[in-house]
Write a protein that holds these residues in place. Structure first.
Motif, mmCIF file in Angstrom:
data_model
loop_
_atom_site.group_PDB
_atom_site.id
_atom_site.type_symbol
_atom_site.label_atom_id
_atom_site.label_comp_id
_atom_site.label_asym_id
_atom_site.label_seq_id
_atom_site.Cartn_x
_atom_site.Cartn_y
_atom_site.Cartn_z
ATOM 1 N N ASP A 172 6.956 3.884 -0.322
ATOM 2 C CA ASP A 172 7.467 2.939 0.673
ATOM 3 C C ASP A 172 6.912 3.257 2.061
ATOM 4 O OD1 ASP A 172 8.863 0.674 1.404
ATOM 5 O OD2 ASP A 172 10.704 1.771 1.909
ATOM 6 N N SER A 174 3.817 2.337 5.117
ATOM 7 C CA SER A 174 2.927 1.318 5.660
ATOM 8 C C SER A 174 1.672 1.986 6.217
ATOM 9 C CB SER A 174 3.612 0.510 6.764
ATOM 10 O OG SER A 174 4.021 1.354 7.822
ATOM 11 N N ASP A 176 -1.094 2.794 8.976
ATOM 12 C CA ASP A 176 -1.179 2.872 10.434
ATOM 13 C C ASP A 176 -2.646 3.020 10.813
ATOM 14 O OD1 ASP A 176 -1.199 3.606 13.127
ATOM 15 O OD2 ASP A 176 0.683 4.686 12.987
ATOM 16 N N GLU A 181 0.749 -0.810 12.798
ATOM 17 C CA GLU A 181 1.244 -0.618 11.441
ATOM 18 C C GLU A 181 1.143 -1.918 10.665
ATOM 19 O OE1 GLU A 181 5.052 1.271 11.069
ATOM 20 O OE2 GLU A 181 4.706 2.436 12.897
ATOM 21 N N GLU A 183 1.771 -3.699 6.571
ATOM 22 C CA GLU A 183 2.256 -3.593 5.202
ATOM 23 C C GLU A 183 1.052 -3.619 4.270
ATOM 24 O OE1 GLU A 183 5.376 -3.255 4.249
ATOM 25 O OE2 GLU A 183 6.194 -3.352 6.273
ATOM 26 N N TYR A 202 6.307 6.181 7.082
ATOM 27 C CA TYR A 202 7.525 5.833 6.364
ATOM 28 C C TYR A 202 8.174 4.618 7.025
ATOM 29 C CZ TYR A 202 7.313 10.174 3.710
ATOM 30 O OH TYR A 202 6.933 11.186 2.872
ATOM 31 N N LYS A 203 8.520 3.622 6.214
ATOM 32 C CA LYS A 203 9.098 2.405 6.771
ATOM 33 C C LYS A 203 10.501 2.637 7.322
ATOM 34 C CE LYS A 203 6.422 -0.562 3.671
ATOM 35 N NZ LYS A 203 6.473 -1.525 2.550
ATOM 36 N N ASP A 204 11.172 3.685 6.815
ATOM 37 C CA ASP A 204 12.518 3.971 7.311
ATOM 38 C C ASP A 204 12.487 5.075 8.362
ATOM 39 O OD1 ASP A 204 11.802 6.077 5.685
ATOM 40 O OD2 ASP A 204 13.791 6.302 4.781
#
Length: 348
Positions: A172, A174, A176, A181, A183, A202-204
């Motif tokens: 999960d 993305s 860079d 950033e 997807e 990390y997307k989170d």
């Protein structure tokens, strides 16, 4: 600025054995293993001399885990710190043995970075790399202990990028591209599907004043150019311009301890060449090896590397009419160094 040889790190190669046989790798696969007692003595003296950074390379370090853990413990006891442990991250019989190996390193005190060689040449199963990264994150409770190192070559880049996209999906992440950033990296303005990212994010990620802008929520992606085993390979001499002189600020300024005990003043592609070998820890102490390094700076090859500069040597040979391969120039100073030592100096 011109520099003298000022080693900042020891890189240990505990073994030259490897579980993979990569087409781009020309490190000799031998049964040589570093002597632990001699290595610890060298480490102690180096730390006393002010060298406070330790790394591991190979071969595959996880195939000599007892050695690595012993050196890690001694490094921690001495108050030194770690750079990278280079690995292909798949030298394990199963998931359980991978977790046990990482737990041993964690318990020994390793808090450096696992530099994972990850590309079409290594061709690891992506799910195994994802599992390795997840276990590192779970054990260390941080996200700044992994980086990826990808070898670039036109014929292999598409496959490497496919592997990176698959890894990003499993974790999960993305792409860079130096601040932008994306997807999966396929959007316009984000570098495009065919470009390498500078990091997987990390997307989170934690958006806090303490972590924002730092690398705690990203996996850096470093790319290195493919270097052929034969330094005369014309495909690697296709540049219109020479490399930029940096007096070996990158691969130099280290003590690189090969598995046979030879100590090189370099961690680059030329570090097995005789002119860069300073001595052997099996027969010499740290002080003798350090003295050899300074002697080479004064009247040997290290003087060319750290004082005169490799670029000046390249241009001198060019002016003398030396015929280089291909188009006659290269952007890679490591390639030129190896060519110089194996094809020019060897004939003198």
């Amino acid at each position: 600025m011109k520099q003298i040889f000022n080693p900042e790190e020891i890189i240990f190669v505990p073994t030259q054995e490897c579980n993979l046989r990569c087409a781009h790798c020309f490190v000799s696969k031998t049964a040589n293993r570093l002597n632990l007692e001699k290595s610890l003595a060298f480490l102690n003296d180096a730390i006393d001399d002010g060298i406070m950074r330790v790394g591991f390379s190979g071969g595959e370090p996880f195939l000599a885990l007892d050695f690595v853990c012993a050196v890690v413990q001694k490094t921690v006891e001495a108050g030194a710190y770690f750079d990278r442990l280079m690995t292909n991250a798949v030298a394990f019989d199963d998931d359980s043995s991978m977790k046990n190996a990482l737990k041993r390193l964690f318990d020994a005190g390793f808090d450096g970075v696992f530099g994972i060689s990850f590309d079409a040449f290594h061709a690891q199963k992506v799910e195994k790399i994802a599992a390795f990264i997840k276990e590192v994150e779970a054990l260390w409770q941080e996200r700044n202990h992994v980086s990826l190192v990808c070898t670039k070559k036109a014929s292999a880049n598409a496959k490497t990028l496919e592997m990176l996209h698959e890894l990003a999906e499993k974790l999960d992440l993305s792409f860079d591209y130096g601040g932008a950033e994306c997807e999966g990296g396929s959007e316009r303005g984000c570098g495009g599907y065919s470009d390498f990212p500078t990091a997987l994010v990390y997307k989170d990620k934690l958006e806090t004043f303490m972590n924002d802008g730092l690398d705690f929520d990203a996996i850096p992606v470093e790319t290195i150019d493919f270097i052929a085993e034969n330094p005369e390979d014309e495909s690697t001499w296709q540049s219109d311009d020479w490399f930029t002189e940096d007096y070996c600020a990158g691969p130099g300024h280290v003590y690189y301890v090969h598995a046979d005990g030879n100590v090189a003043a370099c961690c680059g592609y030329a570090n097995e060449c005789r002119a860069l070998i300073l001595g052997n820890i099996n027969s010499m102490n740290y002080g003798q090896i350090a003295e050899n390094a300074q002697a080479s700076c004064k009247s040997g090859f290290l003087g060319t590397v750290y004082k005169t500069g490799l670029l000046k040597e390249a241009k001198k040979l060019e002016k003398q009419g030396h015929k280089f391969p291909g188009k006659g120039r290269t952007k890679d100073n490591c390639l030129f160094c190896r060519y110089l030592l194996q094809k020019v100096k060897a004939d003198e």
